[in-house]
Design a protein around this motif. Structure first.
Motif, PDB file in Angstrom:
ATOM      1  N   ASP A  81     -82.866 -47.269 -50.731  1.00  0.00           N
ATOM      2  CA  ASP A  81     -81.500 -46.901 -51.126  1.00  0.00           C
ATOM      3  C   ASP A  81     -80.573 -46.860 -49.914  1.00  0.00           C
ATOM      4  O   ASP A  81     -79.379 -47.136 -50.025  1.00  0.00           O
ATOM      5  N   ILE A  82     -81.135 -46.486 -48.765  1.00  0.00           N
ATOM      6  CA  ILE A  82     -80.375 -46.417 -47.519  1.00  0.00           C
ATOM      7  C   ILE A  82     -81.149 -47.151 -46.434  1.00  0.00           C
ATOM      8  O   ILE A  82     -82.341 -46.889 -46.236  1.00  0.00           O
ATOM      9  N   VAL A  83     -80.493 -48.079 -45.741  1.00  0.00           N
ATOM     10  CA  VAL A  83     -81.103 -48.768 -44.610  1.00  0.00           C
ATOM     11  C   VAL A  83     -80.183 -48.584 -43.415  1.00  0.00           C
ATOM     12  O   VAL A  83     -79.008 -48.955 -43.469  1.00  0.00           O
ATOM     13  N   ILE A  84     -80.702 -48.002 -42.334  1.00  0.00           N
ATOM     14  CA  ILE A  84     -79.901 -47.786 -41.129  1.00  0.00           C
ATOM     15  C   ILE A  84     -80.486 -48.616 -40.001  1.00  0.00           C
ATOM     16  O   ILE A  84     -81.614 -48.392 -39.561  1.00  0.00           O
ATOM     17  N   ARG A 100     -81.091 -56.008 -50.610  1.00  0.00           N
ATOM     18  CA  ARG A 100     -79.907 -56.277 -51.444  1.00  0.00           C
ATOM     19  C   ARG A 100     -79.520 -55.117 -52.357  1.00  0.00           C
ATOM     20  O   ARG A 100     -78.366 -54.971 -52.729  1.00  0.00           O
ATOM     21  N   LYS A 101     -80.474 -54.290 -52.746  1.00  0.00           N
ATOM     22  CA  LYS A 101     -80.192 -53.205 -53.686  1.00  0.00           C
ATOM     23  C   LYS A 101     -79.726 -51.918 -53.017  1.00  0.00           C
ATOM     24  O   LYS A 101     -79.337 -50.972 -53.687  1.00  0.00           O
ATOM     25  N   ALA A 102     -79.788 -51.883 -51.687  1.00  0.00           N
ATOM     26  CA  ALA A 102     -79.428 -50.656 -50.970  1.00  0.00           C
ATOM     27  C   ALA A 102     -77.932 -50.361 -51.104  1.00  0.00           C
ATOM     28  O   ALA A 102     -77.095 -51.236 -50.878  1.00  0.00           O
ATOM     29  N   LYS A 103     -77.609 -49.107 -51.433  1.00  0.00           N
ATOM     30  CA  LYS A 103     -76.203 -48.710 -51.540  1.00  0.00           C
ATOM     31  C   LYS A 103     -75.572 -48.617 -50.156  1.00  0.00           C
ATOM     32  O   LYS A 103     -74.415 -48.980 -49.956  1.00  0.00           O
ATOM     33  N   TYR A 104     -76.346 -48.126 -49.196  1.00  0.00           N
ATOM     34  CA  TYR A 104     -75.861 -47.990 -47.816  1.00  0.00           C
ATOM     35  C   TYR A 104     -76.689 -48.889 -46.903  1.00  0.00           C
ATOM     36  O   TYR A 104     -77.915 -48.755 -46.825  1.00  0.00           O
ATOM     37  N   LYS A 105     -76.006 -49.805 -46.230  1.00  0.00           N
ATOM     38  CA  LYS A 105     -76.640 -50.646 -45.203  1.00  0.00           C
ATOM     39  C   LYS A 105     -75.779 -50.497 -43.952  1.00  0.00           C
ATOM     40  O   LYS A 105     -74.740 -51.124 -43.822  1.00  0.00           O
ATOM     41  N   ILE A 106     -76.233 -49.610 -43.064  1.00  0.00           N
ATOM     42  CA  ILE A 106     -75.401 -49.147 -41.955  1.00  0.00           C
ATOM     43  C   ILE A 106     -75.879 -49.725 -40.626  1.00  0.00           C
ATOM     44  O   ILE A 106     -77.073 -49.739 -40.337  1.00  0.00           O
ATOM     45  N   GLY A 107     -74.919 -50.202 -39.823  1.00  0.00           N
ATOM     46  CA  GLY A 107     -75.247 -50.705 -38.494  1.00  0.00           C
ATOM     47  C   GLY A 107     -74.057 -50.558 -37.569  1.00  0.00           C
ATOM     48  O   GLY A 107     -72.973 -50.126 -37.986  1.00  0.00           O
ATOM     49  N   ARG A 108     -74.243 -50.900 -36.305  1.00  0.00           N
ATOM     50  CA  ARG A 108     -73.159 -50.842 -35.327  1.00  0.00           C
ATOM     51  C   ARG A 108     -72.208 -52.028 -35.508  1.00  0.00           C
ATOM     52  O   ARG A 108     -72.636 -53.148 -35.769  1.00  0.00           O
ATOM     53  N   TYR A 117     -73.975 -55.692 -43.516  1.00  0.00           N
ATOM     54  CA  TYR A 117     -73.809 -54.242 -43.608  1.00  0.00           C
ATOM     55  C   TYR A 117     -72.764 -53.882 -44.665  1.00  0.00           C
ATOM     56  O   TYR A 117     -71.786 -54.604 -44.870  1.00  0.00           O
ATOM     57  N   THR A 118     -72.958 -52.728 -45.281  1.00  0.00           N
ATOM     58  CA  THR A 118     -71.899 -52.166 -46.129  1.00  0.00           C
ATOM     59  C   THR A 118     -70.968 -51.305 -45.285  1.00  0.00           C
ATOM     60  O   THR A 118     -69.808 -51.108 -45.624  1.00  0.00           O
ATOM     61  N   HIS A 119     -71.493 -50.788 -44.172  1.00  0.00           N
ATOM     62  CA  HIS A 119     -70.721 -49.938 -43.269  1.00  0.00           C
ATOM     63  C   HIS A 119     -71.053 -50.296 -41.826  1.00  0.00           C
ATOM     64  O   HIS A 119     -72.223 -50.255 -41.427  1.00  0.00           O
ATOM     65  N   SER A 120     -70.023 -50.645 -41.052  1.00  0.00           N
ATOM     66  CA  SER A 120     -70.191 -50.946 -39.629  1.00  0.00           C
ATOM     67  C   SER A 120     -69.567 -49.826 -38.801  1.00  0.00           C
ATOM     68  O   SER A 120     -68.375 -49.543 -38.948  1.00  0.00           O
ATOM     69  N   ILE A 121     -70.354 -49.205 -37.954  1.00  0.00           N
ATOM     70  CA  ILE A 121     -69.909 -48.041 -37.193  1.00  0.00           C
ATOM     71  C   ILE A 121     -69.489 -48.454 -35.783  1.00  0.00           C
ATOM     72  O   ILE A 121     -70.296 -49.031 -35.040  1.00  0.00           O
ATOM     73  N   PRO A 122     -68.248 -48.194 -35.382  1.00  0.00           N
ATOM     74  CA  PRO A 122     -67.825 -48.508 -34.004  1.00  0.00           C
ATOM     75  C   PRO A 122     -68.641 -47.721 -32.991  1.00  0.00           C
ATOM     76  O   PRO A 122     -69.081 -46.606 -33.273  1.00  0.00           O
ATOM     77  N   GLU A 123     -68.840 -48.296 -31.810  1.00  0.00           N
ATOM     78  CA  GLU A 123     -69.560 -47.606 -30.728  1.00  0.00           C
ATOM     79  C   GLU A 123     -68.759 -46.367 -30.312  1.00  0.00           C
ATOM     80  O   GLU A 123     -67.586 -46.466 -29.949  1.00  0.00           O
ATOM     81  N   LEU A 138     -74.528 -41.698 -39.371  1.00  0.00           N
ATOM     82  CA  LEU A 138     -74.587 -41.058 -40.692  1.00  0.00           C
ATOM     83  C   LEU A 138     -73.205 -40.755 -41.266  1.00  0.00           C
ATOM     84  O   LEU A 138     -73.097 -40.183 -42.354  1.00  0.00           O
ATOM     85  N   GLU A 139     -72.160 -41.142 -40.554  1.00  0.00           N
ATOM     86  CA  GLU A 139     -70.790 -40.837 -41.011  1.00  0.00           C
ATOM     87  C   GLU A 139     -70.436 -41.416 -42.382  1.00  0.00           C
ATOM     88  O   GLU A 139     -69.706 -40.779 -43.139  1.00  0.00           O
ATOM     89  N   PRO A 140     -70.906 -42.631 -42.745  1.00  0.00           N
ATOM     90  CA  PRO A 140     -70.593 -43.130 -44.087  1.00  0.00           C
ATOM     91  C   PRO A 140     -71.070 -42.199 -45.199  1.00  0.00           C
ATOM     92  O   PRO A 140     -70.406 -42.073 -46.236  1.00  0.00           O
ATOM     93  N   LEU A 141     -72.202 -41.528 -44.996  1.00  0.00           N
ATOM     94  CA  LEU A 141     -72.690 -40.573 -45.994  1.00  0.00           C
ATOM     95  C   LEU A 141     -71.784 -39.349 -46.048  1.00  0.00           C
ATOM     96  O   LEU A 141     -71.446 -38.856 -47.128  1.00  0.00           O
ATOM     97  N   ILE A 142     -71.386 -38.882 -44.864  1.00  0.00           N
ATOM     98  CA  ILE A 142     -70.490 -37.716 -44.788  1.00  0.00           C
ATOM     99  C   ILE A 142     -69.146 -38.039 -45.429  1.00  0.00           C
ATOM    100  O   ILE A 142     -68.583 -37.224 -46.177  1.00  0.00           O
TER     101      ILE A 142
END
Length: 207
Positions: A81-84, A100-108, A117-123, A138-142
């Motif tokens: 469900d979540i891949v970081i 493909r089914k993950a709601k959150y796919k988070i990376g830099r 990615y569904t969410h790209s986190i700035p350095e 973890l900010e996208p979850l927050i």
């Protein structure tokens, strides 16, 4: 709930970034939290309460792209469900590509990268230490209103027999436990991280 955290690098970074796994386990106590690591690092994490499974990438899989892709494909069939992706490299990004089914796919965030990615986190800026930088993942979850239990404390749990074995090995190497033990790390893979040897000598003498 199934969560996958990808951090196949060296021991120090793997330990520091484990705060993500701990925080997620505290946030989702019933979730399955799995950690992807290189095989020479993986044994350190086999007995940690905040992990359900440690997935190791062998040297053969690291070098052979076909074996590597097969490994990633097999791992991601668990439908996380979540891949970081802490690594955020073309190689590690494949985990999010196949999830493909993950709601959150988070990376830099990186230029011309992270399309999976569904969410790209700035350095984060340099004002944050490494642990704080990792927890920024973890900010996208927050932001979605999830009460994430951020835990900045990293720790490793070892079995009694493992401790005894390590103590024996250290004694055989000449370590005298009747004296005060002060570990000093004098090397690094990156030259700019190596403290000047002459100054390190003076530091060791003063200690």
């Amino acid at each position: 709930m199934k969560i996958l955290v990808v951090r196949f690098k060296q021991i120090g970074d793997a330990i520091l970034s484990s705060v993500i796994c701990k925080s997620l386990k505290e946030t989702y106590p019933d979730a399955e939290v799995d950690y992807v690591l290189y095989d020479h690092v993986a044994p350190l994490f086999e007995h940690q309460d905040y992990l359900n499974k440690v997935i190791s990438i062998s040297k053969d899989e690291q070098k052979n792209p076909f074996k590597y892709l097969k490994k990633v494909w097999n791992v991601t069939r668990a439908d996380y469900d979540i891949v970081i992706d802490i690594m955020s490299t073309p190689k590690s990004e494949v985990f999010t590509l196949f999830s493909r089914k993950a709601k959150y796919k988070i990376g830099r965030w990186k230029p011309k990268r992270g399309y999976t990615y569904t969410h790209s986190i700035p350095e984060p800026s340099s004002e944050f230490d490494k642990v704080e930088k990792f927890l920024k993942m973890l900010e996208p979850l927050i932001d979605d209103g999830i009460d994430v239990k951020l835990d900045k404390n990293y720790s490793l749990k070892f079995l009694h027999e493992e401790k005894n074995d390590l103590r024996k090995r250290m004694e055989e190497a000449g370590v005298d436990f009747n004296k005060i033990i002060i570990p000093l790390a004098i090397n690094s893979r990156r030259e700019n991280k190596v403290y000047p040897i002459d100054l390190m000598k003076e530091l060791a003498k003063k200690c």
